[in-house]
Motif scaffolding. Structure first.
Motif, PDB file in Angstrom:
ATOM      1  N   LYS A  19      15.207  -9.699  33.216  1.00 41.04           N
ATOM      2  CA  LYS A  19      14.716  -8.740  32.221  1.00 41.04           C
ATOM      3  C   LYS A  19      15.747  -7.633  32.023  1.00 41.04           C
ATOM      4  N   GLY A  20      16.326  -7.168  33.132  1.00 41.78           N
ATOM      5  CA  GLY A  20      17.317  -6.100  33.073  1.00 41.78           C
ATOM      6  C   GLY A  20      18.575  -6.497  32.317  1.00 41.78           C
ATOM      7  N   LEU A  21      18.911  -7.775  32.400  1.00 35.60           N
ATOM      8  CA  LEU A  21      20.111  -8.264  31.708  1.00 35.60           C
ATOM      9  C   LEU A  21      19.764  -8.928  30.375  1.00 35.60           C
ATOM     10  N   SER A  22      18.530  -8.722  29.911  1.00 34.87           N
ATOM     11  CA  SER A  22      18.073  -9.451  28.719  1.00 34.87           C
ATOM     12  C   SER A  22      18.899  -9.125  27.478  1.00 34.87           C
ATOM     13  N   ARG A  23      19.353  -7.877  27.349  1.00 34.43           N
ATOM     14  CA  ARG A  23      20.148  -7.541  26.161  1.00 34.43           C
ATOM     15  C   ARG A  23      21.442  -8.354  26.155  1.00 34.43           C
ATOM     16  N   SER A  24      22.104  -8.396  27.323  1.00 34.29           N
ATOM     17  CA  SER A  24      23.367  -9.134  27.414  1.00 34.29           C
ATOM     18  C   SER A  24      23.140 -10.623  27.194  1.00 34.29           C
ATOM     19  N   SER A  25      22.128 -11.191  27.872  1.00 36.60           N
ATOM     20  CA  SER A  25      21.945 -12.648  27.798  1.00 36.60           C
ATOM     21  C   SER A  25      21.405 -13.077  26.433  1.00 36.60           C
ATOM     22  N   SER A  26      20.522 -12.245  25.830  1.00 36.39           N
ATOM     23  CA  SER A  26      19.966 -12.611  24.506  1.00 36.39           C
ATOM     24  C   SER A  26      21.059 -12.614  23.449  1.00 36.39           C
ATOM     25  N   ALA A  27      21.889 -11.556  23.476  1.00 41.13           N
ATOM     26  CA  ALA A  27      22.978 -11.477  22.486  1.00 41.13           C
ATOM     27  C   ALA A  27      23.923 -12.659  22.653  1.00 41.13           C
ATOM     28  N   LEU A  28      24.246 -12.982  23.900  1.00 36.18           N
ATOM     29  CA  LEU A  28      25.126 -14.130  24.160  1.00 36.18           C
ATOM     30  C   LEU A  28      24.489 -15.426  23.672  1.00 36.18           C
ATOM     31  N   SER A  29      23.206 -15.603  23.998  1.00 37.17           N
ATOM     32  CA  SER A  29      22.501 -16.839  23.619  1.00 37.17           C
ATOM     33  C   SER A  29      22.508 -17.041  22.106  1.00 37.17           C
ATOM     34  N   GLU A  30      22.151 -15.967  21.392  1.00 40.12           N
ATOM     35  CA  GLU A  30      22.093 -16.080  19.921  1.00 40.12           C
ATOM     36  C   GLU A  30      23.463 -16.438  19.356  1.00 40.12           C
ATOM     37  N   ASN A  31      24.495 -15.765  19.864  1.00 37.39           N
ATOM     38  CA  ASN A  31      25.839 -16.011  19.338  1.00 37.39           C
ATOM     39  C   ASN A  31      26.358 -17.403  19.702  1.00 37.39           C
ATOM     40  N   ILE A  32      26.053 -17.831  20.927  1.00 38.96           N
ATOM     41  CA  ILE A  32      26.494 -19.173  21.341  1.00 38.96           C
ATOM     42  C   ILE A  32      25.804 -20.222  20.479  1.00 38.96           C
ATOM     43  N   THR A  33      24.496 -20.031  20.228  1.00 38.74           N
ATOM     44  CA  THR A  33      23.739 -20.977  19.386  1.00 38.74           C
ATOM     45  C   THR A  33      24.358 -21.054  17.996  1.00 38.74           C
ATOM     46  N   SER A  34      24.728 -19.899  17.440  1.00 40.36           N
ATOM     47  CA  SER A  34      25.285 -19.900  16.077  1.00 40.36           C
ATOM     48  C   SER A  34      26.662 -20.569  16.026  1.00 40.36           C
ATOM     49  N   VAL A  35      27.415 -20.516  17.126  1.00 41.18           N
ATOM     50  CA  VAL A  35      28.761 -21.114  17.149  1.00 41.18           C
ATOM     51  C   VAL A  35      28.697 -22.633  17.303  1.00 41.18           C
ATOM     52  N   PHE A  36      27.767 -23.087  18.145  1.00 41.41           N
ATOM     53  CA  PHE A  36      27.723 -24.529  18.423  1.00 41.41           C
ATOM     54  C   PHE A  36      26.813 -25.255  17.434  1.00 41.41           C
ATOM     55  N   THR A  37      27.189 -25.154  16.162  1.00 40.68           N
ATOM     56  CA  THR A  37      26.405 -25.834  15.129  1.00 40.68           C
ATOM     57  C   THR A  37      26.803 -27.315  15.042  1.00 40.68           C
ATOM     58  N   LYS A  38      28.064 -27.589  15.412  1.00 41.47           N
ATOM     59  CA  LYS A  38      28.458 -29.009  15.408  1.00 41.47           C
ATOM     60  C   LYS A  38      28.596 -29.486  16.841  1.00 41.47           C
ATOM     61  N   ARG A  39      28.452 -30.772  17.026  1.00 36.92           N
ATOM     62  CA  ARG A  39      28.367 -31.322  18.383  1.00 36.92           C
ATOM     63  C   ARG A  39      29.724 -31.366  19.084  1.00 36.92           C
ATOM     64  N   LYS A  40      30.789 -31.726  18.321  1.00 36.77           N
ATOM     65  CA  LYS A  40      32.085 -31.889  18.989  1.00 36.77           C
ATOM     66  C   LYS A  40      32.785 -30.540  19.146  1.00 36.77           C
ATOM     67  N   LEU A  41      33.423 -30.377  20.297  1.00 34.54           N
ATOM     68  CA  LEU A  41      34.089 -29.111  20.591  1.00 34.54           C
ATOM     69  C   LEU A  41      35.501 -29.127  20.015  1.00 34.54           C
ATOM     70  N   ASP A  42      35.813 -28.147  19.156  1.00 26.51           N
ATOM     71  CA  ASP A  42      37.170 -28.078  18.602  1.00 26.51           C
ATOM     72  C   ASP A  42      37.768 -26.688  18.865  1.00 26.51           C
ATOM     73  N   GLU A  43      39.030 -26.508  18.467  1.00 28.63           N
ATOM     74  CA  GLU A  43      39.751 -25.256  18.736  1.00 28.63           C
ATOM     75  C   GLU A  43      39.086 -24.050  18.073  1.00 28.63           C
TER      76      GLU A  43
END
Length: 317
Positions: A19-43
């Motif tokens: 709960k204490g780290l929720s701001r850090s982890s939520s922001a990271l989660s949302e941003n990571i989700t938005s970046v990994f829209t495609k399955r294959k990892l590229d540069e």
């Protein structure tokens, strides 16, 4: 402590930490989700991820390590968010594990002098009270020293903690010379055979030279009485200040010889990632982290729990 109670207590602490780290982890989660829209990892995706990790205050080195591992293992392959989180947690753990250390008292020096420093509002006095409670529970005798002579509330607060933890408190009038108080307190702790002298200091901004000079004076006075004192110089860092905490470590380390950290106020508004950047750069022991005002809200720092909380991974019991 029965195993069930221990497990329950650990789970309760982990939930408060999450709960204490929720701001850090939520922001990271949302941003990571938005970046990994495609399955294959590229540069491009790796570059976006690196930017996100740096914005989360994890530091350039850690961000690059995470993306390097991902690149080596998964470039051109399918990758899931869970895999990204796990690699992130593993890399953060490897940075934090070497600094997650228990606060050890050198009782060859009696009293063992603990000086607590930090900027205004970083939670020094409350932290001292909680540490005093832990010392009392562990059977150590402590003298508390109200070295924040500018703030009447800090002196009153310390007297309350002293009553709770059966530790005498030494204090002086408002605006009294803190170095003179340190001298007298050391003599008193020595005469009483106290195991620990735990001293509060005035909150000082790292850019106020006259206040930093006073801190150096306290240390000089203590060294005259015992050349190895103060034995522990704890810097309390407010987790909500983000990058500013990094500057505080650098300056207090130079002025006061800080040799241990306590991170406070992991209360949901915190930018806890900064502890990773600080640990990567300065390698200072992190003794405790605090998630609230109660005594049980200050716990010894555990690297893996912290890393999993930042990465948004459930605790394994």
């Amino acid at each position: 402590e029965p195993e069930n109670d221990q497990t329950e207590r650990k789970q309760g602490w982990f939930n408060r930490l999450r709960k204490g780290l929720s701001r850090s982890s939520s922001a990271l989660s949302e941003n990571i989700t938005s970046v990994f829209t495609k399955r294959k990892l590229d540069e491009d995706t790796l570059q976006d991820l690196e930017d996100i990790l740096i914005q989360a205050d994890l530091g350039v080195d850690t961000a690059m390590n995470i993306t390097d591992v991902l690149s080596a293992q998964r470039l051109g392959k399918d990758v899931t968010e869970e895999e990204v989180r796990q690699i992130m947690a593993d890399e953060i753990t490897s940075v934090l594990k070497p600094v997650a250390k228990p606060l050890e008292l050198d009782l060859d020096h009696q009293p063992h002098v603990v000086l607590v420093v930090g900027v205004n509002g970083s939670g020094k006095t409350t932290t001292i009270g909680k540490i005093s409670q832990k010392l009392y529970d562990a059977g150590f005798s402590t003298l508390l020293v109200a070295g924040d002579t500018f703030r009447a509330a800090a002196v009153e607060q310390l007297h309350i903690w002293g009553e709770r933890t059966q530790a005498p408190v030494m204090s002086r009038g408002n605006g009294a010379d803190a170095a003179g108080l340190a001298f007298d307190a050391y003599e008193e702790a020595k005469a009483q055979n106290r195991d620990v002298m735990l001293m509060d200091t005035a909150g000082r901004l790292q850019n106020r030279t006259e206040l930093m000079d006073e801190l150096e004076k306290i240390i000089r006075v203590l060294k005259k009485q015992d050349p190895s004192a103060p034995h522990t110089v704890l810097l309390t860092l407010d987790a909500t200040t983000g990058q500013n905490a990094l500057n505080q470590v650098e300056i207090f380390k130079d002025v006061a010889g800080v040799n241990g950290l306590v991170m406070t106020k992991l209360d949901g508004t915190a930018r806890g990632g900064i502890l990773v950047a600080i640990s990567s750069k300065h390698k200072l022991p992190v003794y405790f982290i605090g998630v609230g005002e109660q005594v049980e809200d200050l716990e010894p720092f555990e690297a893996e729990e912290f890393a999993r909380s930042i990465a948004g991974i459930e605790q394994e019991l």
